[in-house]
Design a protein around this motif. Structure first.
Motif, PDB file in Angstrom:
ATOM      1  N   ARG A 158       0.836  -1.211   0.000  1.00 29.38           N
ATOM      2  CA  ARG A 158       0.000   0.000   0.000  1.00 29.38           C
ATOM      3  C   ARG A 158       0.869   1.260   0.000  1.00 29.38           C
ATOM      4  O   ARG A 158       0.561   2.232  -0.678  1.00 29.38           O
ATOM      5  N   MET A 159       1.954   1.246   0.773  1.00 29.79           N
ATOM      6  CA  MET A 159       2.838   2.410   0.850  1.00 29.79           C
ATOM      7  C   MET A 159       3.523   2.658  -0.493  1.00 29.79           C
ATOM      8  O   MET A 159       3.655   3.795  -0.930  1.00 29.79           O
ATOM      9  N   GLU A 160       3.915   1.553  -1.144  1.00 24.52           N
ATOM     10  CA  GLU A 160       4.528   1.667  -2.476  1.00 24.52           C
ATOM     11  C   GLU A 160       3.535   2.270  -3.452  1.00 24.52           C
ATOM     12  O   GLU A 160       3.864   3.167  -4.234  1.00 24.52           O
ATOM     13  N   GLN A 161       2.278   1.759  -3.372  1.00 23.81           N
ATOM     14  CA  GLN A 161       1.223   2.249  -4.273  1.00 23.81           C
ATOM     15  C   GLN A 161       0.998   3.742  -4.026  1.00 23.81           C
ATOM     16  O   GLN A 161       0.836   4.532  -4.961  1.00 23.81           O
ATOM     17  N   GLU A 162       1.005   4.112  -2.729  1.00 20.22           N
ATOM     18  CA  GLU A 162       0.786   5.507  -2.328  1.00 20.22           C
ATOM     19  C   GLU A 162       1.891   6.388  -2.899  1.00 20.22           C
ATOM     20  O   GLU A 162       1.624   7.455  -3.437  1.00 20.22           O
ATOM     21  N   LYS A 163       3.145   5.891  -2.784  1.00 14.79           N
ATOM     22  CA  LYS A 163       4.305   6.625  -3.286  1.00 14.79           C
ATOM     23  C   LYS A 163       4.186   6.840  -4.799  1.00 14.79           C
ATOM     24  O   LYS A 163       4.407   7.937  -5.309  1.00 14.79           O
ATOM     25  N   ALA A 164       3.809   5.739  -5.505  1.00 15.73           N
ATOM     26  CA  ALA A 164       3.700   5.791  -6.964  1.00 15.73           C
ATOM     27  C   ALA A 164       2.608   6.777  -7.365  1.00 15.73           C
ATOM     28  O   ALA A 164       2.768   7.555  -8.319  1.00 15.73           O
TER      29      ALA A 164
END
Ligand code: FAD
Length: 303
Positions: free
Chosen positions: A267-273
């Motif tokens: 989720r954090m990666e998705q948020e960053k992207a």
């Protein structure tokens, strides 16, 4: 042996009416290995099932000691306990490793009962045993499988819990136990189920805790700014009742398997992207608007 004689010498009114040959026939044909010995365990009588179980015929057994059946791997303490019980005039039950005439081993589930004579003294022993090798193998296999499954479940990276019909956790793994510190003082299963219910992803119902559901949930953590995300799935399971009265009725109890995979890093990666994509879009828009402005300025000058 001076032990008290069992009451009424076990002869009921009905039994006294039966002919003695019937006892003999019944014992001879019984489907359990029966032997009668003297006080030193020398065999005086062995029935047909005893012959079948051991591979010896009655003539080979008569007069021999029961120790001829020993595989010599049963711990000495077992025999000492056996004889200590018999010396007290009490029956003994247990498992011994026996050996047939052909040398093959088998596990005997044996009960030895002291036989009291009319004088109240013990004169003989009655031995009854069954070959429980297959049963033991099955028990051992299911114990091994249980241990294997428990280890695999325990090592699994996702949190796993089994809930009973009242929603109480009856089985969990290490990853689930770790969740306890994360969600505060509440039961993690309650927190996850509640989140699944309120944040959607599943189908509703009267007893949502007993439905197959799955969805992604966000869990706020006490005293921590950043939330955690889980992919949660629940699966109802019918577990067979173990009580004796459920032997024929095949009753089951409804349980619920809860599996929660921590997807916070994803989720954090998705948020960053998503943030990066948004920034790129804004930058593009800024660039386009700057271009637009310089174009209009140029046009103005040309006019
Ligand atoms: P044992 O010489 O018998 O000694 C083992 C221990 O028992 C010792 O501590 C010894 O002091 C004690 N002991 C032995 N005899 C007596 C006695 N008469 N009074 C008090 N203490 C005593 N064994 C099997 O392995 N398989 C069987 O299926 C089996 N069935 C039996 C059925 C009956 C009815 C009885 C009475 C006994 C049975 N036994 C059986 C036990 C058997 O008699 C032996 O005790 C056992 O096999 C060990 O034999 P052993 O020669 O190694 O040792």
């Amino acid at each position: 042996m001076s032990t008290p004689r069992p009451k009424a010498n076990s002869r009921t009114m009905l039994a006294a009416d039966l002919p003695a040959e019937l006892y003999e026939e019944a014992v001879s044909q019984a489907d359990v290995a029966i032997s009668i010995t003297d006080l030193k365990a020398n065999i005086l009588y062995a029935n047909q099932a005893f012959e079948r179980a051991t591979g010896y015929d009655a003539s080979e057994l008569r007069g021999k000691n029961q120790s001829m059946l020993s595989n010599h791997t049963t711990p000495r303490l077992v025999y000492e306990t056996l004889w200590a019980r018999l010396a007290m005039g009490k029956a003994w039950s247990g498992r011994l490793l026996n050996q047939r005439k052909d040398g093959s081993p088998y596990l005997a589930d044996l009960t030895i009962t002291p036989v009291h004579g009319p004088d109240g003294e013990v004169h003989h022993y009655l031995g009854m045993h069954r070959d429980v090798t297959d049963m033991h193998q099955l028990e051992q296999r299911s114990r091994n499988q249980k241990q294997l499954i428990e280890s695999v479940v325990d090592m699994a990276p996702m949190a796993i819990a089994l809930l009973d019909e009242n929603g109480k956790v009856i089985l969990d793994n290490q990853a689930y136990k770790k969740l306890v510190t994360d969600v505060g003082s509440r039961e993690p299963a309650d927190v996850l189920m509640e989140a699944l219910e309120t944040q959607g992803g599943g189908r509703g119902g009267d007893r949502p805790q007993f439905l197959r559901r799955e969805g992604e949930v966000r869990i706020e953590r006490p005293n921590r700014p950043e939330p955690r995300w889980f992919s949660v799935s629940t699966l109802p399971l019918d577990v067979a009742q173990e009580s004796a009265d459920a032997f024929f009725a095949a009753a089951t109890r409804r349980c619920l398997l809860l599996v929660a995979v921590d997807i916070t890093p994803l989720r954090m990666e998705q948020e960053k992207a998503r943030t990066a994509a948004l920034k790129a879009l804004l930058a593009e828009e800024e660039h386009a608007s700057a271009l637009r402005e310089s174009l209009s300025a140029t046009l103005y000058r040309l006019e």
